[in-house]
Design an enzyme around this catalytic site. Structure first.
Site, mmCIF file in Angstrom:
data_model
loop_
_atom_site.group_PDB
_atom_site.id
_atom_site.type_symbol
_atom_site.label_atom_id
_atom_site.label_comp_id
_atom_site.label_asym_id
_atom_site.label_seq_id
_atom_site.Cartn_x
_atom_site.Cartn_y
_atom_site.Cartn_z
ATOM 1 N N LYS A 170 -17.243 1.695 -1.875
ATOM 2 C CA LYS A 170 -17.049 0.249 -1.710
ATOM 3 C C LYS A 170 -17.756 -0.233 -0.448
ATOM 4 C CE LYS A 170 -12.459 0.049 -1.758
ATOM 5 N NZ LYS A 170 -11.951 1.370 -2.129
ATOM 6 N N CYS A 178 1.929 -7.401 1.599
ATOM 7 C CA CYS A 178 1.617 -5.964 1.671
ATOM 8 C C CYS A 178 2.221 -5.245 2.879
ATOM 9 C CB CYS A 178 0.113 -5.726 1.601
ATOM 10 S SG CYS A 178 -0.858 -6.405 2.931
ATOM 11 N N MET A 179 2.388 -5.931 4.008
ATOM 12 C CA MET A 179 2.791 -5.195 5.206
ATOM 13 C C MET A 179 4.076 -5.673 5.871
ATOM 14 S SD MET A 179 0.750 -2.857 5.276
ATOM 15 C CE MET A 179 1.520 -2.099 6.692
ATOM 16 N N MET A 235 2.048 0.733 0.208
ATOM 17 C CA MET A 235 2.742 -0.263 -0.615
ATOM 18 C C MET A 235 3.930 0.282 -1.406
ATOM 19 S SD MET A 235 1.063 -2.618 0.379
ATOM 20 C CE MET A 235 -0.427 -2.589 1.314
ATOM 21 N N GLY A 250 -2.869 -2.249 4.190
ATOM 22 C CA GLY A 250 -3.686 -2.515 3.013
ATOM 23 C C GLY A 250 -5.031 -3.118 3.359
ATOM 24 N N GLN A 251 -5.019 -4.176 4.153
ATOM 25 C CA GLN A 251 -6.230 -4.976 4.348
ATOM 26 C C GLN A 251 -6.915 -4.659 5.687
ATOM 27 O OE1 GLN A 251 -5.942 -9.103 2.684
ATOM 28 N NE2 GLN A 251 -3.786 -8.758 3.084
#
Ligand code: SF4
Length: 750
Positions: free
Chosen positions: A78, A167-168, A335, A372-373
């Site tokens: 990615k 997510c967090m 998650m 996550g991000q």
């Protein structure tokens, strides 16, 4: 002048191959033909890999790993395949206003005046609680800090939220309740020293591939290193485990308590540590004794946990033993733990195991949540980009924190609204009820990513709701609901900071110009704020570097202190971890330990000092078992869980534009256990209907040994098969994070 397709693929393939054989991507001198290489950070996951962007003829044509950042030159596919995304035909290059139902190009002046006019009208008619900002863990740190300041200080509106709530938030809640401050105390370097990995609720191999590679290398380097993976799915991560523990979804709290029970029973705990550095607390926030904790755990013998979870008692004992007996244990989660209605409690119970055994604050011994991000930590959590937060861990509900921020921001006392704003699910519910009437979004796609999304799409579609999005791609689902679209400079088209899972801030330098009329979001936000009537002194910034300097000053009096990370220094170095109080400080590897953490005086009497708590002691919480919000039943007998796949990022708006990645996973599917498929006569490729209490959809079946019987999995990247139409928006009462990971579903062959 772009690099040829053949050239690009050759370079990418080489990068991938090098990654696979375990060597960093190195530039052969003079062979790359680039005009320059510009330092940055990968646009995708919370691993936060450093990159070098190859620029030729004013275009970004190649990406390779930064050998000086933590990823040591490695990237997953990615990250290596970014350039086609930058030049996608779907880029928004002009401001757009919806006219007669169609998004129509307009000038910047018209778009900004129109948006500001709509906000001003709502502010006048309904007050500041009727407007909102919804941001992202993919926006720059400076962008989120600025947006939060504009709304909280400039408009007196605390409805500032962002997708990190999804997510967090439970990880934040876990850190704050256990240690008093957010963010991990360890770093990626712990991976290289750990002798036992306890991975729970994380498919690290697909969601954080470069960290997984580091874990796998550690395992290869020492045959005594043990890996435990606790996951109802036998993912690729589980395939390198010494022990894969599959369990009934939603029973993780019982398993974690049972591990603590066994650790104490076998006297594998560390009384010297927990006697000196820990308080025990019940759910009423009352201090209790170690003996009370033991009594509480009597309800969680391994046998009782087995009855709930389906995990054999002997396996629970073995896990506990490995965790406690290893010389250095590192827990990793994501998650699977956070997206639960008791995500904060599950986080607390992981911390409990470390505090009980003293496996904390030493190389390789740490609890460590994976983010996550790419900038959920540095951008949203640290700068206070959520509805209950102010910058650097300050809270809206605390009068002293509001007063401190009012002074720092030059506001009159009492300016900041003392009431926290709406959290994400509440915000979209309020939108649906017509209570929030104007919404500004930045770099996020909630019409795809929200749980129970039909309901929230209906809210966005209300005729009396004004929606303005700052978004780079016109095919993002949310644009269907936008009244105005403002085109931002994307990724390396502007400068700014990302902060990854390990408290590391790294600078993305500007490598190329944005296309058309796209502009840096910092400048868009400044212009919009001024037209909304925000005091120009509050937004007196020409660029993100000026915002960064203010943010450094705002964080300086707190334990987040990163005053030493000047822009000049960040341009030279490849990421620095906070705390970093001065320019000579190298950054902090381990927090809460005297001699390591600059927040603890060198002559402090205690080696470990959890300074987020009034008495410097962390908390072991007595958290009972609590199941899922929607358990399977006779009508909906299966559990549906959702997640990522290795080659796609979140809602697919970027990775679906890369032919190689799209080919790898062209569409969503449903993964079923072979035993369940056999019972229902389902074969690979058959159409299968999934039906929840919210909606129903048809997916192609993938039959395998990944899911345990009774569980089905669907990835969420596919806009044409929006699995969030089926998911549930029940949320954790503490963190307000939704329970994406579990809902009840009916499965049938079509
Ligand atoms: S592991 Fe994450 S940050 Fe690193 S290259 Fe892959 S997507 Fe990017």
């Amino acid at each position: 002048m772009a690099v040829s397709r053949r050239e690009f693929l050759k370079a990418s393939a080489a990068a991938t191959a090098l990654m696979a054989i375990g060597a960093p991507v190195v530039k052969a001198a003079g062979s790359d033909g680039m005009d320059r290489w510009v330092k940055g950070v990968c646009r995708f996951c919370g691993t936060g890999c450093g990159v070098l962007v190859g620029v030729r003829g004013g275009k970004a044509v190649m990406v390779k790993g930064d050998p000086n950042n933590h990823n040591a030159g490695f990237l997953c596919l990615k990250g290596a395949l970014m350039p086609p995304i930058i030049y996608a035909k779907e880029r928004v290059t002009k401001p757009l206003i919806r006219k007669n139902g169609k998004l129509t190009p307009v000038s910047w002046d018209e778009a900004l005046d129109y948006t500001a006019g709509k906000f001003k009208a709502v502010l006048k008619s309904d007050g500041p609680n009727a407007v909102a900002f919804y941001g992202s863990g993919q926006a720059l740190t400076e962008e989120t800090y600025l947006a939060s300041k504009i709304f909280k200080a400039g408009l007196r509106c605390n409805n500032v939220e962002g997708n990190p709530r999804l997510c967090m938030a439970s990880a934040v809640g876990g850190y704050v309740t256990t240690f008093g401050k957010d963010e991990p105390m360890g770093s990626y370097e712990d991976i290289d020293a750990a002798t036992c990995f306890f991975i729970i609720g994380s498919n690290t191999s697909e969601c954080h591939p470069i960290l997984f590679k580091r874990i796998a290398s550690r395992k290869q380097s020492d045959k005594n290193v043990k890996i435990i993976v606790v996951d109802p799915r036998k993912t690729n991560t589980a395939r390198i485990a010494d022990l894969h523990v599959s369990f009934k979804p939603g029973t993780d709290l019982a398993i974690l308590n049972a591990m603590a029970y066994h650790i104490i029973q076998e006297e594998l705990d560390n009384p010297r540590f927990h006697g000196r550095y820990v308080n025990f607390m019940n759910n009423k926030k009352e201090k209790v004794s170690f003996e009370d904790y033991q009594k509480f755990l009597a309800d969680y013998t391994p046998e009782k946990a087995e009855a709930l979870s389906g995990v054999p008692a002997a396996t629970i004992r073995k896990m506990a033993q490995w965790f406690a007996e290893s010389s250095a244990t590192m827990s990793l989660w994501c998650m699977g733990i956070n997206q639960r209605i008791r995500g904060v409690w599950a986080n607390n119970l992981i911390h409990n195991l470390h505090l009980l055994t003293g496996k904390i604050g030493k190389p390789g011994s740490t609890p460590f949540s994976l983010t996550g991000q790419p900038n959920a930590c540095g951008g949203v959590r640290d700068t206070g980009g959520l509805s209950h937060l102010l910058p650097a861990g300050r809270l809206i509900k605390k009068a002293e924190h509001r007063a401190e921020m009012e002074k720092l921001w030059g506001l009159a006392p009492g300016t900041i609204n003392p009431k926290p704003g709406l959290h994400t699910v509440a915000l979209y519910n309020a939108l649906g009820q017509g209570k929030v009437k104007a919404l500004l979004m930045l770099c996020t796609n909630p019409a795809h990513s929200l749980p129970n999304v039909n309901k929230h799409q209906a809210a966005l579609a209300r005729k009396d709701t004004f929606v303005c999005v700052i978004e780079a791609f016109r095919d993002a689902e949310t644009l269907k609901f936008a009244d105005v679209v403002l085109p931002p400079a994307f990724w390396c088209e502007r400068e700014g900071v990302y902060g990854c899972s390990e408290r590391r801030y790294s600078l993305i330098s500007k490598a190329i110009d944005p296309p058309g009329q796209a502009r840096p979001s910092v400048n868009i936000l400044v212009d919009l704020a001024k037209r909304m009537g925000v005091d120009p002194k509050l937004v007196n910034f020409k660029n993100s570097a000026e915002v960064w300097d203010e943010w450094r000053a705002v964080a300086r009096p707190t334990p987040y202190n990163f005053w030493g990370m000047t822009r000049e220094r960040m341009r030279k170095e490849s990421g620095i971890r906070w705390p970093c109080p001065d320019e000579k400080h190298p950054g902090t590897n381990i927090r809460y330990v005297r001699g390591e953490d600059p927040n603890i005086p060198k002559d402090h009497p205690r080696k470990y000092h959890f300074y987020g708590k009034p008495d410097g002691r962390a908390v072991i919480w007595l958290r009972p078992y609590k199941g899922a919000a929607e358990e399977p039943d006779a009508q909906y007998p299966f559990v549906l869980t959702t997640g990522r796949v290795i080659d796609h990022w979140h809602t697919g708006t970027m990775t679906m534009k890369v032919p190689e990645l799209r080919k790898s996973f062209p569409k969503a599917y449903v993964e079923l256990a072979a035993a369940d498929a056999k019972k229902m006569g389902i074969n690979n490729g058959d159409n299968v209907k999934l039906e929840t209490r919210r909606d129903k959809m048809v997916f192609q079946a993938r039959v395998s040994d990944v899911c345990r019987p009774g569980l089905v999995f669907v990835p969420f990247f596919d806009v044409h098969l929006l699995i969030n139409k089926l998911t549930l928006d029940a949320f954790d009462p503490g963190s307000k994070q939704p329970e994406y990971k579990i809902c009840a579903v009916r499965v049938s062959k079509v």
